[in-house]
Motif scaffolding. Sequence first.
Motif, PDB file in Angstrom:
ATOM      1  N   VAL A  25     -40.030 -11.549   4.443  1.00 49.62           N
ATOM      2  CA  VAL A  25     -38.695 -12.092   4.702  1.00 49.62           C
ATOM      3  C   VAL A  25     -38.002 -12.389   3.381  1.00 49.62           C
ATOM      4  O   VAL A  25     -38.605 -12.957   2.468  1.00 49.62           O
ATOM      5  CB  VAL A  25     -38.784 -13.395   5.532  1.00 49.62           C
ATOM      6  CG1 VAL A  25     -37.409 -13.977   5.780  1.00 49.62           C
ATOM      7  CG2 VAL A  25     -39.515 -13.157   6.841  1.00 49.62           C
ATOM      8  N   ILE A  26     -36.736 -11.987   3.282  1.00 54.29           N
ATOM      9  CA  ILE A  26     -35.915 -12.282   2.108  1.00 54.29           C
ATOM     10  C   ILE A  26     -34.613 -12.897   2.601  1.00 54.29           C
ATOM     11  O   ILE A  26     -33.922 -12.308   3.446  1.00 54.29           O
ATOM     12  CB  ILE A  26     -35.628 -11.007   1.289  1.00 54.29           C
ATOM     13  CG1 ILE A  26     -36.933 -10.441   0.735  1.00 54.29           C
ATOM     14  CG2 ILE A  26     -34.633 -11.301   0.164  1.00 54.29           C
ATOM     15  CD1 ILE A  26     -36.787  -9.102   0.039  1.00 54.29           C
ATOM     16  N   ASP A  27     -34.257 -14.066   2.086  1.00 55.02           N
ATOM     17  CA  ASP A  27     -32.983 -14.698   2.433  1.00 55.02           C
ATOM     18  C   ASP A  27     -31.833 -13.903   1.834  1.00 55.02           C
ATOM     19  O   ASP A  27     -31.950 -13.349   0.732  1.00 55.02           O
ATOM     20  CB  ASP A  27     -32.928 -16.130   1.905  1.00 55.02           C
ATOM     21  CG  ASP A  27     -33.878 -17.058   2.626  1.00 55.02           C
ATOM     22  OD1 ASP A  27     -34.129 -16.842   3.828  1.00 55.02           O
ATOM     23  OD2 ASP A  27     -34.372 -17.999   1.985  1.00 55.02           O
ATOM     24  N   CYS A  28     -30.714 -13.858   2.557  1.00 53.43           N
ATOM     25  CA  CYS A  28     -29.528 -13.179   2.052  1.00 53.43           C
ATOM     26  C   CYS A  28     -28.280 -13.840   2.621  1.00 53.43           C
ATOM     27  O   CYS A  28     -28.354 -14.664   3.532  1.00 53.43           O
ATOM     28  CB  CYS A  28     -29.554 -11.693   2.388  1.00 53.43           C
ATOM     29  SG  CYS A  28     -29.451 -11.310   4.150  1.00 53.43           S
ATOM     30  N   THR A  29     -27.145 -13.460   2.076  1.00 56.74           N
ATOM     31  CA  THR A  29     -25.852 -13.929   2.554  1.00 56.74           C
ATOM     32  C   THR A  29     -25.008 -12.711   2.910  1.00 56.74           C
ATOM     33  O   THR A  29     -24.909 -11.773   2.114  1.00 56.74           O
ATOM     34  CB  THR A  29     -25.125 -14.746   1.463  1.00 56.74           C
ATOM     35  OG1 THR A  29     -25.968 -15.823   1.075  1.00 56.74           O
ATOM     36  CG2 THR A  29     -23.809 -15.287   1.967  1.00 56.74           C
ATOM     37  N   VAL A  30     -24.433 -12.718   4.091  1.00 57.82           N
ATOM     38  CA  VAL A  30     -23.557 -11.629   4.530  1.00 57.82           C
ATOM     39  C   VAL A  30     -22.173 -11.909   3.963  1.00 57.82           C
ATOM     40  O   VAL A  30     -21.564 -12.927   4.272  1.00 57.82           O
ATOM     41  CB  VAL A  30     -23.516 -11.534   6.069  1.00 57.82           C
ATOM     42  CG1 VAL A  30     -22.647 -10.362   6.503  1.00 57.82           C
ATOM     43  CG2 VAL A  30     -24.919 -11.411   6.643  1.00 57.82           C
ATOM     44  N   ARG A  31     -21.665 -11.000   3.118  1.00 58.71           N
ATOM     45  CA  ARG A  31     -20.369 -11.190   2.468  1.00 58.71           C
ATOM     46  C   ARG A  31     -19.230 -10.510   3.216  1.00 58.71           C
ATOM     47  O   ARG A  31     -18.094 -10.961   3.166  1.00 58.71           O
ATOM     48  CB  ARG A  31     -20.404 -10.671   1.032  1.00 58.71           C
ATOM     49  CG  ARG A  31     -21.339 -11.446   0.135  1.00 58.71           C
ATOM     50  CD  ARG A  31     -21.022 -12.922   0.118  1.00 58.71           C
ATOM     51  NE  ARG A  31     -19.614 -13.165  -0.033  1.00 58.71           N
ATOM     52  CZ  ARG A  31     -19.058 -14.076  -0.784  1.00 58.71           C
ATOM     53  NH1 ARG A  31     -19.822 -14.880  -1.467  1.00 58.71           N
ATOM     54  NH2 ARG A  31     -17.762 -14.218  -0.851  1.00 58.71           N
ATOM     55  N   ASN A  32     -19.517  -9.386   3.861  1.00 56.29           N
ATOM     56  CA  ASN A  32     -18.536  -8.769   4.749  1.00 56.29           C
ATOM     57  C   ASN A  32     -19.266  -8.028   5.844  1.00 56.29           C
ATOM     58  O   ASN A  32     -20.435  -7.697   5.709  1.00 56.29           O
ATOM     59  CB  ASN A  32     -17.514  -7.905   3.993  1.00 56.29           C
ATOM     60  CG  ASN A  32     -18.113  -6.718   3.301  1.00 56.29           C
ATOM     61  OD1 ASN A  32     -18.933  -6.010   3.868  1.00 56.29           O
ATOM     62  ND2 ASN A  32     -17.717  -6.476   2.070  1.00 56.29           N
ATOM     63  N   LEU A  33     -18.552  -7.811   6.951  1.00 53.04           N
ATOM     64  CA  LEU A  33     -19.213  -7.347   8.168  1.00 53.04           C
ATOM     65  C   LEU A  33     -18.262  -6.508   9.000  1.00 53.04           C
ATOM     66  O   LEU A  33     -17.073  -6.816   9.090  1.00 53.04           O
ATOM     67  CB  LEU A  33     -19.648  -8.588   8.961  1.00 53.04           C
ATOM     68  CG  LEU A  33     -20.457  -8.442  10.220  1.00 53.04           C
ATOM     69  CD1 LEU A  33     -21.816  -7.814   9.944  1.00 53.04           C
ATOM     70  CD2 LEU A  33     -20.650  -9.812  10.864  1.00 53.04           C
ATOM     71  N   SER A  34     -18.784  -5.441   9.589  1.00 52.92           N
ATOM     72  CA  SER A  34     -18.057  -4.639  10.574  1.00 52.92           C
ATOM     73  C   SER A  34     -19.047  -4.265  11.664  1.00 52.92           C
ATOM     74  O   SER A  34     -20.247  -4.487  11.518  1.00 52.92           O
ATOM     75  CB  SER A  34     -17.477  -3.373   9.925  1.00 52.92           C
ATOM     76  OG  SER A  34     -18.468  -2.378   9.777  1.00 52.92           O
ATOM     77  N   PRO A  35     -18.584  -3.676  12.755  1.00 50.44           N
ATOM     78  CA  PRO A  35     -19.534  -3.236  13.788  1.00 50.44           C
ATOM     79  C   PRO A  35     -20.528  -2.184  13.276  1.00 50.44           C
ATOM     80  O   PRO A  35     -21.590  -2.010  13.848  1.00 50.44           O
ATOM     81  CB  PRO A  35     -18.635  -2.644  14.868  1.00 50.44           C
ATOM     82  CG  PRO A  35     -17.323  -3.326  14.681  1.00 50.44           C
ATOM     83  CD  PRO A  35     -17.198  -3.532  13.198  1.00 50.44           C
ATOM     84  N   GLU A  36     -20.192  -1.508  12.159  1.00 52.19           N
ATOM     85  CA  GLU A  36     -21.039  -0.424  11.654  1.00 52.19           C
ATOM     86  C   GLU A  36     -21.900  -0.787  10.456  1.00 52.19           C
ATOM     87  O   GLU A  36     -22.814  -0.048  10.113  1.00 52.19           O
ATOM     88  CB  GLU A  36     -20.170   0.780  11.307  1.00 52.19           C
ATOM     89  CG  GLU A  36     -19.507   1.368  12.536  1.00 52.19           C
ATOM     90  CD  GLU A  36     -18.680   2.585  12.202  1.00 52.19           C
ATOM     91  OE1 GLU A  36     -18.472   2.883  11.013  1.00 52.19           O
ATOM     92  OE2 GLU A  36     -18.232   3.245  13.150  1.00 52.19           O
ATOM     93  N   GLY A  37     -21.630  -1.928   9.783  1.00 54.28           N
ATOM     94  CA  GLY A  37     -22.414  -2.250   8.596  1.00 54.28           C
ATOM     95  C   GLY A  37     -22.020  -3.569   7.973  1.00 54.28           C
ATOM     96  O   GLY A  37     -21.212  -4.323   8.514  1.00 54.28           O
ATOM     97  N   ALA A  38     -22.608  -3.833   6.791  1.00 56.69           N
ATOM     98  CA  ALA A  38     -22.381  -5.112   6.124  1.00 56.69           C
ATOM     99  C   ALA A  38     -22.683  -4.998   4.639  1.00 56.69           C
ATOM    100  O   ALA A  38     -23.336  -4.051   4.188  1.00 56.69           O
ATOM    101  CB  ALA A  38     -23.275  -6.185   6.743  1.00 56.69           C
ATOM    102  N   CYS A  39     -22.214  -5.987   3.894  1.00 57.58           N
ATOM    103  CA  CYS A  39     -22.569  -6.161   2.495  1.00 57.58           C
ATOM    104  C   CYS A  39     -23.392  -7.434   2.406  1.00 57.58           C
ATOM    105  O   CYS A  39     -22.964  -8.496   2.879  1.00 57.58           O
ATOM    106  CB  CYS A  39     -21.314  -6.262   1.634  1.00 57.58           C
ATOM    107  SG  CYS A  39     -21.672  -6.576  -0.105  1.00 57.58           S
ATOM    108  N   LEU A  40     -24.583  -7.334   1.823  1.00 57.40           N
ATOM    109  CA  LEU A  40     -25.507  -8.453   1.738  1.00 57.40           C
ATOM    110  C   LEU A  40     -25.725  -8.850   0.284  1.00 57.40           C
ATOM    111  O   LEU A  40     -25.976  -7.976  -0.557  1.00 57.40           O
ATOM    112  CB  LEU A  40     -26.860  -8.071   2.347  1.00 57.40           C
ATOM    113  CG  LEU A  40     -26.862  -7.468   3.750  1.00 57.40           C
ATOM    114  CD1 LEU A  40     -28.283  -7.058   4.145  1.00 57.40           C
ATOM    115  CD2 LEU A  40     -26.274  -8.426   4.754  1.00 57.40           C
ATOM    116  N   ASN A  41     -25.634 -10.122  -0.010  1.00 58.15           N
ATOM    117  CA  ASN A  41     -25.996 -10.645  -1.327  1.00 58.15           C
ATOM    118  C   ASN A  41     -27.440 -11.131  -1.270  1.00 58.15           C
ATOM    119  O   ASN A  41     -27.821 -11.824  -0.330  1.00 58.15           O
ATOM    120  CB  ASN A  41     -25.096 -11.816  -1.723  1.00 58.15           C
ATOM    121  CG  ASN A  41     -23.747 -11.364  -2.225  1.00 58.15           C
ATOM    122  OD1 ASN A  41     -23.430 -10.190  -2.266  1.00 58.15           O
ATOM    123  ND2 ASN A  41     -22.929 -12.319  -2.605  1.00 58.15           N
TER     124      ASN A  41
END
Length: 80
Positions: A25-41
């Motif tokens: 498990v790795i913690d992350c933060t979702v910075r942007n989101l769409s029904p098709e994908g995301a950007c994770l920090n």
Amino acid sequence: MERRRQPRARTLKAARILFNQHHSVIDCTVRNLSPEGACLNVASALGIPERFDVIFEADHSIRPCRVVWHKEKQLGVEFA
């Protein structure tokens, strides 16, 4: 030039990257989101596999992901 099929909404959500049959498990933060994908920090993109699941803390939903691009502390993922 934007190549996404759908625009992503900016967000700041807690999530976790799950791999190795959910034993890692790795913690992350979702910075942007769409029904098709995301950007994770993340703290570091090193060691994160090309395919994994992400669990969103808010609703505990799990989405399978594939890494499309990565930087030192950021991942762009497509939901599988």
